[in-house]
Design a protein around this motif. Structure first.
Motif, PDB file in Angstrom:
ATOM      1  N   MET A   1       6.973  -3.248 -12.572  1.00 46.14           N
ATOM      2  CA  MET A   1       7.726  -3.957 -11.532  1.00 46.14           C
ATOM      3  C   MET A   1       8.203  -2.953 -10.492  1.00 46.14           C
ATOM      4  O   MET A   1       8.797  -1.930 -10.822  1.00 46.14           O
ATOM      5  CB  MET A   1       8.917  -4.694 -12.136  1.00 46.14           C
TER       6      MET A   1
ATOM      7  N   ASP B   1      10.050  -6.494  -6.151  1.00 44.49           N
ATOM      8  CA  ASP B   1      10.014  -7.577  -7.131  1.00 44.49           C
ATOM      9  C   ASP B   1      11.319  -7.663  -7.918  1.00 44.49           C
ATOM     10  O   ASP B   1      11.775  -8.760  -8.268  1.00 44.49           O
ATOM     11  CB  ASP B   1       8.833  -7.385  -8.072  1.00 44.49           C
TER      12      ASP B   1
ATOM     13  N   GLY C   1       8.555  -9.618   0.895  1.00 43.98           N
ATOM     14  CA  GLY C   1       8.485 -10.654  -0.122  1.00 43.98           C
ATOM     15  C   GLY C   1       9.514 -11.725   0.161  1.00 43.98           C
ATOM     16  O   GLY C   1      10.522 -11.489   0.841  1.00 43.98           O
TER      17      GLY C   1
END
Length: 517
Positions: free
Chosen positions: A1, A5, A477
């Motif tokens: 990760m 994230d 993101g």
């Protein structure tokens, strides 16, 4: 990760109906020699910059608006297997939907580096440093003019940071158990331990009694190694320059500089006036002898000056340093400030990295330090956030700029020429520029009156070049949140004692005095 994230996962648990858009910029490691400027020899250190920008969208049709930002640095010291996470600035625009995502974003960043399973730096020990100073705005210019932004006061800000660190420590203990040791320190200069503890507990009472805070500095303990190596191989003869790291815009660094370069009671001595060189011609061998003698004198003078500055630093102990720190202008200017240090020591190294990897090797998703600097400079100098309209415009420009830098900003095409009625060609109006100004290298900054010492050895790894793949996989993101909003607190809870229960109010009535008829 990766870091992006991890931050998105923490934001997905927030209540409310909204969509978050996150940009994470982490620069590649570069050499840094001024973390411990008064240590001899200076430890080899590698620096990374972190910039986190979070925007929010209330509905799919509404525009995005920046709500939170974090600026931080990570220092890697391989000789002691230590890393330092320095949180420089945290700010919000006040335009987020309640509850604010800033606390979750801060805790996720700290936990990502504190947890050995996700720490992207090959280090067994992590030190987290923070200087809490209440201000109306840090990273978003003119955001204090927005009516719904309510900056925390000095005591509330220190209590807020202590609560965030306590929450992260508790979550880290639930993840790793007994494989990590944590030690937490805080100090509010000018306040005693009882005054500081009572002031902070009155705002945010402690809920986890297993988390123990130490009021003071961490430079006397020997359980967790300090980042700067000790020349003698032990921790018994450390002086001030080998304990306290120097960060940009930090009052501790300024105070150490004053201690080092103040050699007498009258203050810093002025350099001696040099005589003008003689103009008469001499023989070549005499000139060479004079030049070599002057060079040796200058070298000897520099060594004596360095010995003198180190001698002044060695005279002050850590206890005396913090006692005198309470009389500094940054700490007595009418507002309470706080210094927080958290140490996390793991029993084993992170399984993500091995010791064979060079600390200068760029990892996937990292960008150049120049790109990080350009975006941060644009926020501080080219945008304003006093209203929703200006914040929306600034958000669009900044997000388009980050994407453009990853896609490779091409120069604007030359304006095409069009024929008017007279047959002459007139240039078309140039479109409005929405990109950043070309980067300009500032002159070298003076450190303590002299040029900073830099490592002149070449970097064997080239600067990373960001691409759209890097942008979509590591930098940008988004996450949509669709949860019921938290229940609104009753106004009567604000007068409670902090335990979440409504206090019992007893109304006393005055007895009327009987009069004789």
């Amino acid at each position: 990760m990766n870091l992006r994230d991890a931050l998105l996962a923490s934001l997905s648990s927030l209540p409310g109906i909204r969509e978050f858009h996150l940009h994470v910029l982490v620069s590649s490691p570069r050499k840094h020699g001024n973390l411990f400027p008064f240590a001899t020899p200076r430890p080899r250190t590698y620096l990374q910059d972190i910039l986190i920008l979070l925007s929010e969208q209330s509905t799919p049709d509404s525009p995005r608006v920046l709500v939170s930002a974090i600026e931080a640095c990570v220092y890697n010291i391989p000789s002691t297997s230590c890393a330092i996470l320095y949180i420089s600035k945290v700010d919000s625009t006040g335009q987020a939907i309640a509850p604010s995502p800033t606390p979750a974003l801060v805790r996720a960043l700290i936990l990502f580096y504190a947890d050995p399973a996700t720490r992207p730096v090959s280090a067994d020990h992590l030190w987290i440093h923070l200087f809490a100073r209440a201000q109306n705005q840090y990273l978003f210019p003119n955001s204090s003019e927005y009516p719904k932004k309510h900056p925390l006061s000095d005591i509330k800000l220190c209590a807020w940071w202590k609560r965030q660190f306590s929450t992260v420590t508790g979550e880290l203990a639930s993840r790793v158990g007994d494989t990590c040791r944590t030690k937490l320190y805080y100090l509010l200069p000018g306040l005693s331990e009882f005054e500081a503890s009572h002031s902070l507990e009155r705002i945010y009472p402690s809920t986890d009694l297993a988390i123990t805070w130490t009021y003071g500095h961490p430079y006397s303990q020997t359980e967790i190694p300090l980042p700067c190596p000790c020349p003698s191989g032990g921790d018994s003869h450390r002086h001030l320059g080998q304990c306290i790291p120097s960060f940009d815009d930090d009052p501790k660094s300024r105070f150490i500089d004053e201690i080092a370069y103040t050699t007498d009671a009258d203050g810093v001595r002025s350099p001696e006036r040099k005589k003008r060189p003689r103009t008469d011609t001499l023989k070549s061998h005499h000139e060479e002898d004079a030049a070599s003698g002057e060079a040796s004198e200058k070298k000897e003078g520099r060594s004596k000056k360095e010995d003198q500055t180190h001698k002044e630093v060695k005279k002050v102990s850590a206890e005396e340093f913090w006692e005198r720190m309470s009389f500094r202008q940054e700490c007595i200017a009418g507002a309470v400030t706080g210094f927080f240090v958290v140490a996390v020591s793991a029993t084993k190294s992170s399984p993500l990295l091995t010791s064979d990897v060079s600390p200068l090797a760029p990892q996937p998703g990292q960008v150049s330090a120049q790109m990080n600097k350009r975006v941060l400079t644009s926020i501080l100098t080219g945008h304003e956030f006093p209203s929703t309209e200006k914040a929306v415009w600034s958000t669009k420009v900044l997000e388009d700029t980050i994407r453009g830098l990853c896609d490779g900003l091409k120069s604007n095409p030359r304006p095409t020429l069009a024929l008017d009625r007279s047959g002459r060609r007139t240039p078309e109006p140039e479109p409005a520029r929405t990109t950043l100004a070309p980067p300009q290298t500032p002159p070298p900054r003076l450190v303590n009156g002299k040029r900073p010492i830099v490592d002149v050895s070449p970097n064997p790894f080239p600067e990373p070049v960001a691409s759209l793949e890097t942008y979509n996989s590591y930098i940008f993101g988004s996450v949509a949140v669709n949860k019921p909003p938290p229940p609104k607190k009753d106004s009567s809870d604000a007068s409670g004692a902090g335990n979440g229960t409504t206090p019992t109010i007893t109304v006393l009535t005055a007895r009327k005095k009987r009069t004789k008829s």
